[in-house]
Structures are given as C-alpha cells and as structure tokens.
Design an enzyme around this catalytic site. Structure first.
Site, PDB file in Angstrom:
ATOM      1  N   ASP A  61      -0.750  -1.935  -0.730  1.00  0.00           N
ATOM      2  CA  ASP A  61      -0.928  -3.277   0.075  1.00  0.00           C
ATOM      3  C   ASP A  61      -1.475  -3.374   0.898  1.00  0.00           C
ATOM      4  O   ASP A  61      -2.308  -2.850   1.176  1.00  0.00           O
ATOM      5  CB  ASP A  61       0.955  -3.597   0.015  1.00  0.00           C
ATOM      6  CG  ASP A  61       1.133  -2.453   1.744  1.00  0.00           C
ATOM      7  OD1 ASP A  61       0.291  -1.471   1.237  1.00  0.00           O
ATOM      8  OD2 ASP A  61       1.550  -3.235   2.202  1.00  0.00           O
ATOM      9  N   GLU A 112       3.138   0.149   3.360  1.00  0.00           N
ATOM     10  CA  GLU A 112       2.680  -0.324   4.717  1.00  0.00           C
ATOM     11  C   GLU A 112       2.177  -0.915   6.199  1.00  0.00           C
ATOM     12  O   GLU A 112       3.005  -0.659   7.285  1.00  0.00           O
ATOM     13  CB  GLU A 112       1.247   0.394   4.868  1.00  0.00           C
ATOM     14  CG  GLU A 112       0.678   1.805   5.585  1.00  0.00           C
ATOM     15  CD  GLU A 112      -0.034   1.088   6.717  1.00  0.00           C
ATOM     16  OE1 GLU A 112      -0.524   1.529   7.579  1.00  0.00           O
ATOM     17  OE2 GLU A 112      -0.215  -0.084   5.839  1.00  0.00           O
ATOM     18  N   ASP A 144      -4.970  10.897   6.023  1.00  0.00           N
ATOM     19  CA  ASP A 144      -3.694  10.120   5.511  1.00  0.00           C
ATOM     20  C   ASP A 144      -5.090   8.590   6.164  1.00  0.00           C
ATOM     21  O   ASP A 144      -6.562   9.171   5.828  1.00  0.00           O
ATOM     22  CB  ASP A 144      -2.581   9.881   6.412  1.00  0.00           C
ATOM     23  CG  ASP A 144      -1.909   8.326   5.923  1.00  0.00           C
ATOM     24  OD1 ASP A 144      -2.724   7.751   4.679  1.00  0.00           O
ATOM     25  OD2 ASP A 144      -0.894   7.651   6.140  1.00  0.00           O
TER      26      ASP A 144
END
Length: 276
Positions: free
Chosen positions: A77, A140, A166
C-alpha cells in the site's frame, strides 16, 4: 535493476493501492497482484502462497532446512497523493533515467526487488539453505492488521525467524547537509506510536451557569500538559556510528565534529533538536 524488474516496478506503481480504510482499493490490489503474477511467474508457480488479512501475501520458499527460516518483508500500500507532481503519480513514467510514481521508495521498490531476486534465483535452479518467507502486507500505512495476521500465521506454523529484513533506509542523495556523496542508509530500528485515551467525567452544568473547572476545561488542560511533554533527547549509538562513518565525506568544517560524534553526543543531540 534489470529491464524486466523495471517493467515490473512500473506495473506495480500503476496500481493505485492507496489504503485509506475505505475499501475502495479492492480493484487496485487485484491489479497489483495480477502484475506480480505476470512478471514473476516462477515465484508464483514454485512458492506456497498464504493470503493473510484483506490483501496481504505470505509466500513460503522451501529450503533444504527449516531450522533457520528468514523473512523478507515489504508492503504493497501507499499513502494518498499530496502536493504537486510533475508526473502522474500512478504512471510509472521513466524520465531522464528516473522512475516517477507513488511508492517507488515506499515501498514497491523493495517489494519488486525481493520478487525479482527470487525469480532470478529460481530461474537458475537455486535452492535456499533455509526456508524463505516473503511477507507483503497491504495496510502498513494505516497500521492495519495484515502484518499481525502474517505473524500469527507464522506462529501457527511454528516458524521462529532467524533473520527478518523489513523496509528501512535507501540510497539517499542530499540526505545530510554537507555530504555530497549518496549515502546507503540501513534502518536498524522502527519508530513507534503511542495512543492515549483521556476520559473525563463530571457535571457540565446548565448553559446559563456553566461549572467552573468543568470536564471540558480539565480535558483541555490534560491535553496541553501532554503537548508540553517531550521525550528525552539523546544520540543513540547507531546515529553516532553513522556520523563517524560519513565524516570523511562531509564538508571540511564538519568533519571533526562528525568524527567526534561520540564525545560530542549531548551537544549534537541538542543541536539536532533545534534544527528539527
């Protein structure tokens, strides 16, 4: 990036996966998932897919051993469009060697890079030594539930990651005043948030004779007190090390300051607070 990876990133950018919690992004995520299937067929044919949350994707690439599984993460997103753009934020245009689009850095670039690396290794017949999990969240930017759902899925399968990579950092240009060279920034921590709920009870009184120090006034004072509070100012060890590493590349007047960041940490912390 290879030409194939560039085309994949362009396709990913053209999917307007703005996650504002309204549910209107359903077709955008379907478009993104279709683009990923098109550009990374081996990944989708070889890895096991566990959908998580609304649009989250959790892939497992079986390795020779499941003892030390690793997790590679990215999110699909993007935040809403803000400001004035010189190019279509969802066009994925290449201008002067630069790809323009919302999400190029945050975080579809990393998403596509992971997929392209896996696709290339699969084409070469590579088998990882350990299980590799690809966790691609979908909310997120709104601190949603997809990542938590992925964590729960891993726990349910008894997976205890040995290594997790990440989102964080980039090769940044003009990122630090006085340093002209690009800096490869590696993120080693994650910012957090704190939610505070304030509840005030009391009798507001009649509008003709409002209470002194009523609930609204007490709530306002509590909010003001919170606003005046600040976290302690300090320069953590990773920041000190970063300053020391970039010191040789900084403008000459700044080099001794950055090179001695450890000794000057308290003063530098106060200075950075004022600059911010």
């Amino acid at each position: 990036m290879t030409l194939d990876a560039v085309a994949a990133l362009q396709a990913a950018l053209r999917a307007p996966t703005v996650n504002d919690g309204s549910g209107a992004e359903q077709k955008a995520f379907e478009q993104l998932h279709e683009a990923l299937r098109e550009h990374f067929p081996l990944l989708h044919a070889t890895l096991d897919l566990n959908p998580v949350g609304t649009h989250g994707l959790l892939f497992r690439w079986p390795g020779a051993s499941a003892e030390k599984p690793i997790v590679l993460m990215a999110h699909q997103d993007v935040v809403p469009i803000a400001g004035v753009w010189t190019h279509d934020p969802f066009g994925g245009e290449i201008v002067d060697g630069v790809i323009h689009g919302r999400g190029t850095l945050d975080d579809k670039g990393q998403l596509v890079a992971i997929c392209a690396a896996v696709e290339g290794l699969l084409a070469d017949g590579f088998e990882p030594a350990y299980d590799v999990w690809l966790s691609f969240g979908s909310d997120e930017e709104t601190t949603g539930a997809a990542a938590r759902a992925a964590v729960q899925e891993l726990r349910d399968q008894g997976v205890e990651p040995w290594f997790v990579l990440d989102e964080g950092g980039a090769v940044a240009f003009d990122a630090f005043p006085g340093v002209a060279a690009p800096i490869g920034v590696v993120g080693v921590a994650e910012k957090g948030t704190t939610d505070v709920r304030l509840t005030v009870t009391g009798d507001g009184g009649h509008s003709s004779t409002p209470r002194q120090n009523g609930p609204t006034a007490r709530l306002a004072r509590a909010i003001t007190r919170l606003d005046r509070m600040s976290m302690p100012v300090r320069l953590p060890a990773p920041t000190v090390e970063m300053f020391e590493q970039i010191a040789p590349y900084a403008a000459k007047p700044m080099r001794p300051v950055l090179a001695n960041a450890g000794r000057l940490a308290p003063a530098l912390a106060r200075l950075l607070t004022r600059l911010g």
